[in-house]
Design an enzyme around this catalytic site. Structure first.
Site, PDB file in Angstrom:
ATOM      1  N   ASN A  42     -10.317  -0.495  -0.144  1.00  0.00           N
ATOM      2  CA  ASN A  42      -8.856  -0.391  -0.034  1.00  0.00           C
ATOM      3  C   ASN A  42      -8.239  -0.982  -1.306  1.00  0.00           C
ATOM      4  OD1 ASN A  42      -6.149  -0.907   0.523  1.00  0.00           O
ATOM      5  ND2 ASN A  42      -6.513  -1.649   2.593  1.00  0.00           N
ATOM      6  N   HIS A  90      -3.394   6.764   2.118  1.00  0.00           N
ATOM      7  CA  HIS A  90      -3.855   5.423   1.747  1.00  0.00           C
ATOM      8  C   HIS A  90      -5.196   5.153   2.427  1.00  0.00           C
ATOM      9  CE1 HIS A  90      -4.265   1.268   1.070  1.00  0.00           C
ATOM     10  NE2 HIS A  90      -3.984   0.902   2.312  1.00  0.00           N
ATOM     11  N   CYS A 108       0.815  -1.222   0.000  1.00  0.00           N
ATOM     12  CA  CYS A 108       0.000   0.000   0.000  1.00  0.00           C
ATOM     13  C   CYS A 108       0.849   1.272   0.000  1.00  0.00           C
ATOM     14  CB  CYS A 108      -0.939  -0.008   1.199  1.00  0.00           C
ATOM     15  SG  CYS A 108      -1.773  -1.569   1.423  1.00  0.00           S
TER      16      CYS A 108
HETATM   17  N1  ACO Z   1     -19.079  -9.315   8.399  1.00  0.00           N
HETATM   18  C1  ACO Z   1     -19.606  -9.644   9.599  1.00  0.00           C
HETATM   19  N2  ACO Z   1     -18.880 -10.080  10.646  1.00  0.00           N
HETATM   20  C2  ACO Z   1     -17.552 -10.153  10.464  1.00  0.00           C
HETATM   21  C3  ACO Z   1     -16.935  -9.835   9.252  1.00  0.00           C
HETATM   22  C4  ACO Z   1     -17.752  -9.401   8.183  1.00  0.00           C
HETATM   23  N3  ACO Z   1     -17.269  -9.063   6.974  1.00  0.00           N
HETATM   24  N4  ACO Z   1     -15.610 -10.015   9.380  1.00  0.00           N
HETATM   25  C5  ACO Z   1     -15.375 -10.417  10.639  1.00  0.00           C
HETATM   26  N5  ACO Z   1     -16.572 -10.531  11.286  1.00  0.00           N
HETATM   27  C6  ACO Z   1     -16.794 -10.933  12.661  1.00  0.00           C
HETATM   28  C7  ACO Z   1     -15.718 -11.870  13.170  1.00  0.00           C
HETATM   29  O1  ACO Z   1     -16.006 -13.186  12.828  1.00  0.00           O
HETATM   30  C8  ACO Z   1     -15.806 -11.631  14.648  1.00  0.00           C
HETATM   31  O2  ACO Z   1     -16.889 -12.353  15.150  1.00  0.00           O
HETATM   32  P1  ACO Z   1     -16.794 -13.064  16.604  1.00  0.00           P
HETATM   33  O3  ACO Z   1     -16.579 -11.942  17.574  1.00  0.00           O
HETATM   34  O4  ACO Z   1     -18.120 -13.759  16.718  1.00  0.00           O
HETATM   35  O5  ACO Z   1     -15.610 -13.972  16.516  1.00  0.00           O
HETATM   36  C9  ACO Z   1     -16.149 -10.153  14.765  1.00  0.00           C
HETATM   37  O6  ACO Z   1     -16.722  -9.772  13.498  1.00  0.00           O
HETATM   38  C10 ACO Z   1     -14.954  -9.281  15.047  1.00  0.00           C
HETATM   39  O7  ACO Z   1     -13.900  -9.642  14.138  1.00  0.00           O
HETATM   40  P2  ACO Z   1     -12.536  -8.905  14.138  1.00  0.00           P
HETATM   41  O8  ACO Z   1     -11.643  -9.422  13.037  1.00  0.00           O
HETATM   42  O9  ACO Z   1     -12.002  -8.885  15.549  1.00  0.00           O
HETATM   43  O10 ACO Z   1     -13.022  -7.482  13.704  1.00  0.00           O
HETATM   44  P3  ACO Z   1     -12.438  -6.090  14.128  1.00  0.00           P
HETATM   45  O11 ACO Z   1     -13.429  -5.448  15.005  1.00  0.00           O
HETATM   46  O12 ACO Z   1     -10.991  -6.153  14.495  1.00  0.00           O
HETATM   47  O13 ACO Z   1     -12.520  -5.348  12.729  1.00  0.00           O
HETATM   48  C11 ACO Z   1     -11.077  -4.634  10.947  1.00  0.00           C
HETATM   49  C12 ACO Z   1     -11.790  -5.817  11.581  1.00  0.00           C
HETATM   50  C13 ACO Z   1     -12.124  -3.650  10.465  1.00  0.00           C
HETATM   51  C14 ACO Z   1     -10.283  -5.121   9.735  1.00  0.00           C
HETATM   52  C15 ACO Z   1     -10.154  -4.038  12.008  1.00  0.00           C
HETATM   53  O14 ACO Z   1      -9.251  -4.976  12.492  1.00  0.00           O
HETATM   54  C16 ACO Z   1      -9.410  -2.864  11.562  1.00  0.00           C
HETATM   55  O15 ACO Z   1      -9.927  -1.774  11.535  1.00  0.00           O
HETATM   56  N6  ACO Z   1      -8.131  -3.067  11.162  1.00  0.00           N
HETATM   57  C17 ACO Z   1      -7.296  -2.030  10.644  1.00  0.00           C
HETATM   58  C18 ACO Z   1      -6.503  -2.536   9.538  1.00  0.00           C
HETATM   59  C19 ACO Z   1      -7.226  -2.513   8.226  1.00  0.00           C
HETATM   60  O16 ACO Z   1      -8.268  -1.961   8.016  1.00  0.00           O
HETATM   61  N7  ACO Z   1      -6.577  -3.124   7.287  1.00  0.00           N
HETATM   62  C20 ACO Z   1      -7.002  -3.059   5.964  1.00  0.00           C
HETATM   63  C21 ACO Z   1      -5.982  -3.585   5.066  1.00  0.00           C
HETATM   64  S1  ACO Z   1      -4.362  -3.327   5.519  1.00  0.00           S
HETATM   65  C22 ACO Z   1      -3.761  -1.983   4.800  1.00  0.00           C
HETATM   66  O17 ACO Z   1      -4.232  -1.505   3.830  1.00  0.00           O
HETATM   67  C23 ACO Z   1      -2.579  -1.335   5.395  1.00  0.00           C
END
Ligand code: ACO
Length: 323
Positions: free
Chosen positions: A280, A250, A111
């Site tokens: 993204n 980004h 990225c």
């Molecule tokens: N729809 C519904 N539920 C979902 C989905 C989905 N698409 N994906 C995951 N879940 C569920 C999981 O199964 C989990 O359920 P559980 O609690 O019953 O086990 C719950 O949602 C929470 O999952 P997490 O993976 O812990 O979700 P989190 O709240 O961490 O959010 C996210 C994920 C948005 C990616 C977060 O980690 C974040 O903001 N990360 C930042 C990094 C990022 O956005 N990276 C993008 C690419 S990297 C880059 O470009 C640099």
């Protein structure tokens, strides 16, 4: 002598996929995706390829810059989703646009790739090796996503953005400062797993070929490294965040952008957004957003903007550009 951005362009696949569309094929919802990420829809390639989108974005950037393909002597494509191992996407773009006199190669910095390409072009131009460069960030991430992993596949989109860079006409224009960084020790928190080796001497099967991400670790990395790298380039340029018109970052996640805006004490109004309609797009995010801002007429000569990328590697990059 400085290097300036003389023109920009971008191209997105025609196939629009909304969060509601995804909820029909997997266990997800518009509410989950949009509230956690800010993404509402993305474009996913059907006929388009990384090279074809790059070439279309390049043609638009050349037209915007008023530079012909024959005058381009360097093409760099930043991508993690090239159509072929070889030829490089940059060589494919060269052939597609008829840039017969260019040297062409790809870079892989995920990225942050567009920032890496910009610094390479800047060094060549400042040394007088090349004059007019085409730098492109392009991805077809849909082909390297695990479509059985709802926690990653909903985040990404496909597209390409391009910029023509060339020597600035005066010292009050162009790239004022740039910084890049890498932390390979943390690389596996955001990884495209697998290159198997199957030859007469060894057979390896090391799992799927898809992107795997530890989202929370990526979040922690982004919200500390991005503000620090932006502060570094502002210092080097002798500027403060108040001097900056837009922060073109980004587009990984709206929460990351909000956190960076808070840490820099800068209003979110200065952070243009494309992730709501693009998702993204890794290396394509920064140049696509830059072109959207440029084509909306939001930039005037003399405006100072920050570009910043962060992601797989881990890698990061930031720069200050005077328009
Ligand atoms: N729809 C519904 N539920 C979902 C989905 C989905 N698409 N994906 C995951 N879940 C569920 C999981 O199964 C989990 O359920 P559980 O609690 O019953 O086990 C719950 O949602 C929470 O999952 P997490 O993976 O812990 O979700 P989190 O709240 O961490 O959010 C996210 C994920 C948005 C990616 C977060 O980690 C974040 O903001 N990360 C930042 C990094 C990022 O956005 N990276 C993008 C690419 S990297 C880059 O470009 C640099």
């Amino acid at each position: 002598m400085k290097t300036r951005i003389a023109g920009t362009g971008h191209f997105l696949p025609k196939n629009v996929v909304t969060n509601d569309d995804l909820s029909k094929i997997m266990d997800t919802s518009d509410e989950w995706i949009s509230s956690r990420t800010g993404i509402r829809e993305r474009r996913l390639a059907t006929e388009e390829t990384t090279a074809s989108m790059s070439a279309e974005a390049a043609k638009l950037a050349l037209a915007d810059a008023g530079v012909s393909a024959q005058d381009i002597d360097l093409i760099i494509v930043a991508t993690v989703s090239a159509d072929h191992m070889t030829p490089s996407t940059a060589c494919e773009v060269q052939a597609a646009i008829g840039a017969d006199h260019a040297v062409a190669f790809d870079v892989n910095a995920a990225c942050s790739g567009f920032l890496f390409a910009l610094q390479i072009a800047d060094m060549y131009i400042k040394q007088g090796v090349y004059k007019n460069a085409l730098i492109i960030g392009a991805e077809t991430l849909s082909k390297i996503m695990d479509w059985n992993d709802r926690s990653t596949c909903v985040l990404f989109g496909d597209g390409a953005g391009a910029a023509v860079v060339c020597p600035a006409q005066d010292d009050n224009q162009g790239l004022a400062s740039i910084t890049l960084g890498s932390d390979g020790a943390k690389g596996m928190v955001l990884a495209g797993i697998n290159r198997s080796n199957n030859n007469p001497y060894v057979k390896t099967d090391i799992g799927p070929h898809y992107i795997h991400m530890d989202g929370q670790e990526v979040y922690k990395f982004a919200v500390t490294t991005v503000p620090a790298s932006i502060e570094k380039v502002l210092d080097e340029a002798g500027l403060t965040s108040e001097d900056i018109k837009y922060f073109v970052l980004h587009q990984a996640n709206i929460r990351i952008l909000q956190s960076v805006s808070k840490r820099l004490k800068v209003s979110m109004d200065k952070f243009p957004i494309s992730l709501d309609h693009c998702g993204n797009m890794s290396a394509a995010s920064v140049p696509v957003l830059l072109d959207e801002v440029n084509r909306k007429g939001m930039l005037e000569k003399g405006d100072k903007i920050v570009l910043a990328g962060f992601g797989g590697g881990l890698t990061w990059g930031a720069c200050v550009v005077e328009w």
